[in-house]
Design a protein around this motif. Structure first.
Motif, PDB file in Angstrom:
ATOM      1  N   UNK A  93       6.584  11.752  -1.783  1.00 40.74           N
ATOM      2  CA  UNK A  93       5.522  12.234  -2.442  1.00 40.74           C
ATOM      3  C   UNK A  93       4.219  11.509  -1.955  1.00 40.74           C
ATOM      4  N   UNK A  94       3.134  12.120  -1.749  1.00 40.04           N
ATOM      5  CA  UNK A  94       2.114  11.617  -1.322  1.00 40.04           C
ATOM      6  C   UNK A  94       0.793  12.494  -1.840  1.00 40.04           C
ATOM      7  N   UNK A  95      -0.103  11.785  -1.572  1.00 39.80           N
ATOM      8  CA  UNK A  95      -1.514  12.444  -1.911  1.00 39.80           C
ATOM      9  C   UNK A  95      -2.482  12.182  -0.684  1.00 39.80           C
ATOM     10  N   UNK A  96      -3.236  13.159  -0.359  1.00 43.02           N
ATOM     11  CA  UNK A  96      -3.886  13.017   0.794  1.00 43.02           C
ATOM     12  C   UNK A  96      -5.334  13.669   0.789  1.00 43.02           C
ATOM     13  N   UNK A  97      -6.320  13.116   1.307  1.00 44.40           N
ATOM     14  CA  UNK A  97      -7.702  13.677   1.369  1.00 44.40           C
ATOM     15  C   UNK A  97      -7.813  14.146   2.980  1.00 44.40           C
ATOM     16  N   UNK A  98      -8.128  15.254   3.086  1.00 42.29           N
ATOM     17  CA  UNK A  98      -8.241  15.978   4.424  1.00 42.29           C
ATOM     18  C   UNK A  98      -9.759  15.981   4.570  1.00 42.29           C
ATOM     19  N   UNK A  99     -10.184  15.142   5.607  1.00 39.29           N
ATOM     20  CA  UNK A  99     -11.534  15.199   5.807  1.00 39.29           C
ATOM     21  C   UNK A  99     -11.889  15.872   7.216  1.00 39.29           C
ATOM     22  N   UNK A 100     -13.001  16.731   7.362  1.00 39.29           N
ATOM     23  CA  UNK A 100     -13.299  17.305   8.391  1.00 39.29           C
ATOM     24  C   UNK A 100     -14.753  16.816   8.753  1.00 39.29           C
ATOM     25  N   UNK A 101     -15.023  16.176   9.946  1.00 34.05           N
ATOM     26  CA  UNK A 101     -16.308  15.729  10.546  1.00 34.05           C
ATOM     27  C   UNK A 101     -16.722  16.801  11.646  1.00 34.05           C
ATOM     28  N   UNK A 102     -17.443  17.867  11.367  1.00 34.16           N
ATOM     29  CA  UNK A 102     -17.811  18.883  12.630  1.00 34.16           C
ATOM     30  C   UNK A 102     -19.056  18.365  13.137  1.00 34.16           C
ATOM     31  N   UNK A 103     -19.597  17.203  12.790  1.00 37.55           N
ATOM     32  CA  UNK A 103     -20.845  16.933  13.428  1.00 37.55           C
ATOM     33  C   UNK A 103     -20.644  16.140  14.798  1.00 37.55           C
ATOM     34  N   UNK A 133     -20.356   9.950  14.657  1.00 35.90           N
ATOM     35  CA  UNK A 133     -19.237   9.327  13.617  1.00 35.90           C
ATOM     36  C   UNK A 133     -19.473   9.309  12.300  1.00 35.90           C
ATOM     37  N   UNK A 134     -18.491   9.834  11.779  1.00 33.71           N
ATOM     38  CA  UNK A 134     -18.661   9.593  10.124  1.00 33.71           C
ATOM     39  C   UNK A 134     -18.188   8.256   9.469  1.00 33.71           C
ATOM     40  N   UNK A 135     -19.036   7.663   8.795  1.00 29.07           N
ATOM     41  CA  UNK A 135     -18.556   6.415   8.199  1.00 29.07           C
ATOM     42  C   UNK A 135     -18.450   6.659   6.831  1.00 29.07           C
ATOM     43  N   UNK A 194     -11.766  -1.871 -13.757  1.00 27.56           N
ATOM     44  CA  UNK A 194     -13.062  -1.506 -13.106  1.00 27.56           C
ATOM     45  C   UNK A 194     -12.569  -0.775 -11.917  1.00 27.56           C
ATOM     46  N   UNK A 195     -13.424  -0.152 -11.217  1.00 29.57           N
ATOM     47  CA  UNK A 195     -13.212   0.515  -9.999  1.00 29.57           C
ATOM     48  C   UNK A 195     -13.124  -0.301  -8.787  1.00 29.57           C
ATOM     49  N   UNK A 196     -12.385   0.109  -7.552  1.00 29.11           N
ATOM     50  CA  UNK A 196     -11.680  -0.688  -6.583  1.00 29.11           C
ATOM     51  C   UNK A 196     -12.369  -0.092  -5.440  1.00 29.11           C
ATOM     52  N   UNK A 197     -12.923  -0.935  -4.398  1.00 30.74           N
ATOM     53  CA  UNK A 197     -13.486  -0.301  -3.216  1.00 30.74           C
ATOM     54  C   UNK A 197     -14.422  -1.054  -2.867  1.00 30.74           C
ATOM     55  N   UNK A 198     -15.080  -0.524  -1.614  1.00 31.97           N
ATOM     56  CA  UNK A 198     -15.065   0.526  -1.201  1.00 31.97           C
ATOM     57  C   UNK A 198     -13.829   0.544   0.032  1.00 31.97           C
ATOM     58  N   UNK A 199     -12.942   1.506   0.211  1.00 30.02           N
ATOM     59  CA  UNK A 199     -12.044   1.305   1.245  1.00 30.02           C
ATOM     60  C   UNK A 199     -12.893   2.162   2.352  1.00 30.02           C
ATOM     61  N   UNK A 200     -12.901   1.577   3.573  1.00 32.00           N
ATOM     62  CA  UNK A 200     -13.718   1.743   4.464  1.00 32.00           C
ATOM     63  C   UNK A 200     -13.070   2.648   5.509  1.00 32.00           C
ATOM     64  N   UNK A 201     -13.288   4.084   5.987  1.00 35.92           N
ATOM     65  CA  UNK A 201     -12.885   4.622   6.922  1.00 35.92           C
ATOM     66  C   UNK A 201     -13.763   5.398   7.846  1.00 35.92           C
ATOM     67  N   UNK A 243     -15.991   9.824  -2.488  1.00 34.53           N
ATOM     68  CA  UNK A 243     -15.920   9.652  -1.167  1.00 34.53           C
ATOM     69  C   UNK A 243     -17.411   9.907  -0.650  1.00 34.53           C
ATOM     70  N   UNK A 244     -17.872   9.104   0.113  1.00 34.26           N
ATOM     71  CA  UNK A 244     -19.081   9.050   0.375  1.00 34.26           C
ATOM     72  C   UNK A 244     -19.407   8.984   1.940  1.00 34.26           C
ATOM     73  N   UNK A 245     -19.991   9.766   2.609  1.00 36.42           N
ATOM     74  CA  UNK A 245     -20.115   9.658   3.973  1.00 36.42           C
ATOM     75  C   UNK A 245     -21.818   9.636   4.396  1.00 36.42           C
ATOM     76  N   UNK A 246     -21.892   9.072   5.603  1.00 39.47           N
ATOM     77  CA  UNK A 246     -23.300   9.054   6.123  1.00 39.47           C
ATOM     78  C   UNK A 246     -23.675  10.208   6.622  1.00 39.47           C
TER      79      UNK A 246
END
Lengths: 127, 127, 127, 127
Positions: free
Chosen positions: A31-41, A44-46, A57-64, A95-98
């Motif tokens: 069993x798993x939960x996935x965020x599939x992320x496409x960076x077509x630019x 690099x996406x931070x 309270x919220x936990x993070x940020x997890x940096x990818x 999920x936030x990206x630059x």
């Protein structure tokens, strides 16, 4: 084939849940939960993921990061910094990206012998 | 009944995966991944699909066309020019068209005796 | 509680398919495809559905109506004017309304003993 | 980590249905329908849900709240004020909030021994 104008910079997945047990054989069926992320630019996406819970309270940020013109399928099961994602607990994620990215949310639930698979494009916002 | 103003010209599917094995009987039950495309306009749609991977450069464009006022369900399993889509490999796709189209993403996973079926409208962008 | 400003007037479902056989017991488990329509406004919604196919001209309009502040779940299986929806055939649909509505697309596939259920908000457009 | 600009203030789920029977073991497997709500802002969200039916007037508002920077997964099964949600009945829902939220809709159907799970981001509108 860089594509700098597809995607958004802020995404939300309101439904998150990693079942604590599995019946399938092999890691593909855990069993798993996935965020599939496409960076077509061509940059690099931070990426920073923040997890929200029901009663703390919220936990993070997890940096990818996702390299230019690449896709990455992140399992929430594997996130562990600043802390692992609790099992059998409802959570939501932002999920936030630059750079613009596209996010799709998938879950495999193998708690019973029958598999349940769901997927939906996340909620999109931002330039 | 041409409808020239429904749809977008750029779509993204962040989650792609063709399982390498199947258990169902008959081709309808072979594990597959489909992009369902609607072209409701009165002009032929010239479509280019680019595939993005985790650890190598993008592949494409795969060139397709959809006649005016027609729908076409493309199986990623069947794409082979410039090269077949690898099995058991995560990928993402960007679909670009010269006329507005609508794209929906569907996957049938028949690796175990139980079927898993998912579908979601792709992420839309463009005029 | 009329809500005149939620929804859109044009929707598209790119993926349509009614399996020709079923294994479930009872009509709730017959394979079917549904457009769930919400009309939260204070006016009757006059709706026209057009079906698009792979290799022949579109069929329609199928005319439906939804009373003010009501929801209606239409089974594509039941549409028969101007003609029934063919089984085991890929199709797409465009849903147009004279007042804002919300459309969600659901399919139950009971061809094998295991059920597969999918649902996704349709693609939205229009004022 | 408050995030005051993700989400919308009006959401609609056109497809609602709580099956009247279940086969799974344990409350996690009772057929249910859930609205997963994320409030990433720094203010409490005051939420009103209105239910729409096929052949009677809307019911509501059901009043809920979600604390700042929290997520809440509401089971429609549990709503009972002004009245319980009927089983085996099609309904739709509109969710309105005084601060931006994100809503995802999930259903577990365990009427047969096989589970069916669906999830989709709700239709979004409002500032």
């Amino acid at each position: 084939m860089p594509n700098n104008n597809i995607g958004r910079t802020r995404w939300a997945i309101a439904e998150g849940y990693i079942p604590g047990s599995s019946t399938g054989e092999g890691s593909a069926f855990v069993s798993h939960e996935t965020a599939c992320i496409l960076n077509a630019t061509d940059r690099e996406a931070h990426i920073e993921i923040t997890l929200y819970f029901t009663d703390r309270d919220p936990v993070g940020p997890y940096k990818l990061s996702v390299a230019p013109q690449r896709t990455q399928h992140f399992r929430f099961n594997d996130l562990d910094d600043p802390e692992p994602v609790p099992r059998d607990t409802s959570y939501a994620s932002v999920v936030e990206s630059d750079v613009p990215i596209v996010v799709q949310h998938t879950r495999l639930d193998s708690r019973q012998s029958e598999l349940a698979l769901l997927s939906t494009v996340a909620y999109a916002e931002g330039e």
